[in-house]
Design an enzyme around this catalytic site. Structure first.
Site, PDB file in Angstrom:
ATOM      1  CB  SER A 113      -0.945   0.019   1.204  1.00 46.69           C
ATOM      2  OG  SER A 113      -0.220  -0.051   2.415  1.00 46.69           O
ATOM      3  CG  ASP A 132      -4.116   5.550   6.989  1.00 46.57           C
ATOM      4  OD1 ASP A 132      -2.921   5.469   7.358  1.00 46.57           O
ATOM      5  OD2 ASP A 132      -4.557   4.916   6.015  1.00 46.57           O
ATOM      6  CG  HIS A 144      -1.191   3.953   4.366  1.00 49.54           C
ATOM      7  ND1 HIS A 144      -2.405   3.497   4.831  1.00 49.54           N
ATOM      8  CD2 HIS A 144      -0.590   2.890   3.778  1.00 49.54           C
ATOM      9  CE1 HIS A 144      -2.554   2.215   4.517  1.00 49.54           C
ATOM     10  NE2 HIS A 144      -1.453   1.828   3.889  1.00 49.54           N
TER      11      HIS A 144
END
Length: 384
Positions: free
Chosen positions: A42, A348, A351
């Site tokens: 991610s 968040d 990230h």
């Protein structure tokens, strides 16, 4: 914003280059790198997992794209800034079929991806069904089918969104993966078991590089893993920790130690790959140092507390993830974003924000944190 303009002096870079010694494989500048093929999780996923399952929820993407754009951030990721530096478009996810343009590369990264296969479901623990070996298989299929359709096309317009066959050997192959292997290990293994697994994890990443080399890849830009023990979601609920559990910055020391062990073995393996793949240019990038440097000097650089989470709520064991809703003691709670994401490192809890990604990208792209120490615009250089 001044913190986004910090760079290491070019004179220092030149000194480092002269001291370490490199030789040119071919004279390649930014304009000559025609494509990027990215593999990862991610931290570099530009929409793969969103295309495979569910789209990102607002407010993701609010700062730059002004809409959810498949990225786990308020804006651009490090891979986006790499594309900008190389004067290339942002990478289209391989798994996305809408609005894609593969003429300048493709992104095979997916959120939750690991190097080693995990026998778990994305729905259960968020583990991607597309680990690194599958991402490489996707690339092999992409290359074969892309070349076939490019050669079959009769008009330039039909080729405009397809990869040019000759570009596969001139492209830059980037890697940003390994964090989830460690996170999975922290969840399922003892420290001794995870440490014993690291050589296999590193060798599987090396196998992916070797496979791409067989497919014609020659320039590889390999990020090590970041300070996973500094992720706010992991430390936000730690109170009255025993001495030595947290380091001087407030990060979980044992997790960062494991990340540094992984990085040490990865660097050693990259050095050996240079001997095994004589025509390859392999750049090892110390992403850990860049990210830890940002966290340790956050306030001096104009950021807020490095453990502040901009989007979502994580406290007292209750997690309301960014853009989601939860019912807490009869009250609906929404995981919205903070007023000014540009001053926060963590978007968040897992990230980074766009401004943090920009700062880190600025530190690594000039080559001052790479081995050998060359900028990404000259990634076709090979260690002597």
């Amino acid at each position: 914003m001044e913190i986004l303009r910090l760079t290491v002096a070019w004179s220092l870079l030149v000194c480092l280059v002269l001291r370490m010694g490199i030789k040119e494989v071919m004279a390649v500048e930014a304009d000559d790198i025609p494509a990027i093929y990215n593999f990862g999780d991610s931290n570099s996923d530009t929409g793969g997992i969103a295309a495979a399952f569910f789209p990102m929820a607002a407010p993701c993407g609010e700062t730059f794209f002004h809409r959810p754009a498949g990225r786990g951030s308020d804006g651009r990721l490090i891979i986006d800034f790499i594309a900008e530096r190389l004067k290339l478009p942002y990478l289209s996810p391989y798994l996305d079929s809408i609005g894609t343009n593969f003429s300048h590369g493709a992104n095979f990264a997916t959120g939750g991806a690991t190097i080693r296969r995990q026998n778990e479901s994305w729905f259960e623990n968020g583990v991607s069904p597309f680990p690194l070996d599958i991402q490489v298989e996707h690339f092999i299929q992409f290359k074969a089918r892309g070349t076939y359709f490019y050669n079959q096309a009769n008009e330039t317009s039909q080729r405009s969104r397809l990869p040019r066959p000759e570009d596969f050997s001139r492209a830059l192959y980037t890697f940003d993966i390994g964090q989830n292997d460690l996170a999975d290990g922290f969840r399922k293994l003892t420290a001794e078991q995870l440490r014993a697994a690291i050589p296999d994890i590193v060798n599987q990443l090396a196998a992916a590089v070797q496979q791409l080399y067989k497919e014609g890849g020659r320039a590889f830009w390999i990020h090590n893993t970041g300070p996973i023990g500094c992720l706010p979601v992991a430390v936000v609920d730690i109170h009255n920790a025993t001495p030595g559990y947290l380091d001087e910055q407030g990060c979980i020391k044992s997790q960062n130690d494991m990340a540094m062990e992984f990085n040490k073995q990865l660097k050693d393996r990259v050095i050996r790959l240079r001997e095994e793949l004589p025509q390859a240019a392999l750049i090892y990038v110390d992403l850990y140092a860049a990210k830890y440097g940002l966290i340790s000097t956050a306030k001096r650089l104009g950021f807020e507390d490095p453990f502040k989470i901009c989007c979502g709520q994580h406290e007292n064991g209750i997690h309301v993830w960014c853009g989601n809703k939860a019912n807490i003691k009869g009250t609906e709670v929404y995981g919205g974003s903070c007023a000014n994401p540009s001053t926060v490192i963590s978007w968040d809890g897992v990230h980074y924000s766009e401004s943090a990604n920009f700062w880190v990208a600025s530190q690594i792209m000039n080559g001052s944190m790479s081995d050998p120490p060359v900028p990404i615009t000259q990634a076709y250089y090979k260690h002597i």
